[in-house]
Design a protein around this motif. Structure first.
Motif: not given
Length: 295
Positions: A196-211
């Motif tokens: 999240x600390x790396x990607x929060x600017x571009x990825x904001x869905x729970x689904x992305x991080x879970x995947x």
């Protein structure tokens, strides 16, 4: 406003400092002059107050430290000190993360261990607990004043004892924080916070991080609830809010520039996000934060 980042390797007060990964100073005006304006550090910063009081501003929180209180400020947390009383006495300890030799300390003092780190920003010890801490601090200070190769290893030992005792005290005050620190679930949670600390600017869905973590969204939510008390989507939103606050306070960027830098499609999208989360506009938030840092 430009934000200075202080480095422990440049904090040289005596010849031996360049070979040490820790420092110990008396808490007083001479030792805090560099800390009176908002800044961040590349090392841990501990304040132990024996008498008097001082205010510690950490991000958007203000803590009044007085006798028996200890503050651990983590690397890269924005902070400054103010309102020092004339009878203030205590110690300041600086140390590098290299001092962490055990997995327990690495996990417990991880900046991603959200609940624990917040409590460590300001911890009040009982008089009995505080009296037990003081001899340990004295041992660390004695080694700092007269270091040797063997003594430096002893200092690592004493700092670890001090930190583990403080962590145990916080766990005792807040039992819900006491979790298995070495299980696969916490490792997954920490992996999520790092991603999240790396990607929060571009990825904001729970689904992305879970995947990315090869788990279900339901599992990710459960882990967040267990280790931080918030849902995964709130963790994502709060990470964005933290950066919004930092930029509103410590950058010269316009609201439009902040919006685009943080991945919003427009300034109005930024405005809508802040209002939805905090019930105020970015301008209101900026004024509110400015008052905290000029109080």
């Amino acid at each position: 406003m430009s934000l200075k980042r202080l480095e422990i390797k440049k904090n040289i007060r005596k010849t031996d400092d360049k070979n040490l990964s820790f420092r110990v100073f008396d808490l007083g005006m001479a030792s805090i002059e560099d800390y009176l304006k908002p800044h961040k550090k590349d090392h841990f910063f501990i304040i132990i107050v024996e008498s008097g009081n001082i205010k510690v501003h950490i991000e958007d929180q203000v803590y009044l430290l007085k006798s028996g209180k200890i503050s651990i400020i983590f690397p890269d947390q924005i902070h400054f000190l103010s309102n020092m009383s004339t009878d203030l006495a205590g110690k300041i300890i600086l140390f590098e993360e290299v001092l962490f030799c055990s997995d327990i300390l690495k996990n417990e003092l991880s900046p991603y261990n959200v609940n624990l780190s917040v409590h460590l920003n300001c911890t009040a010890l009982s008089s009995v607990e505080f009296e037990k801490v003081l001899p340990i601090i004295k041992n660390i200070e004695d080694i700092y004043n007269d270091p040797s190769l063997v003594k430096k290893e002893q200092a690592r030992f004493y700092i670890k004892i001090f930190l583990l005792g403080l962590i145990e005290s916080v766990h005792g005050q807040h039992p819900v924080l006491h979790q298995d620190t070495q299980g696969p679930d916490q490792n997954t949670y920490i992996a999520f916070k790092k991603l999240l600390n790396r990607q929060y600017k571009s990825e904001r869905t729970v689904q992305y991080y879970a995947l990315e973590l090869a788990i279900s969204s339901k599992k990710l939510n459960a882990l967040n609830k267990r280790y931080s008390g918030e849902t995964a989507i709130n963790a994502i939103h709060n990470r964005i809010l933290t950066e919004i606050k930092r930029k509103l306070l410590f950058s010269d960027l316009s609201h439009k520039e902040i919006a685009f830098d943080l991945g919003f499609s427009s300034p109005s999208a930024l405005n809508k996000f802040v209002k939805a989360k905090l019930k105020e506009t970015p301008t209101d938030l900026q004024n509110e934060l400015a008052q905290i840092y000029t109080a």
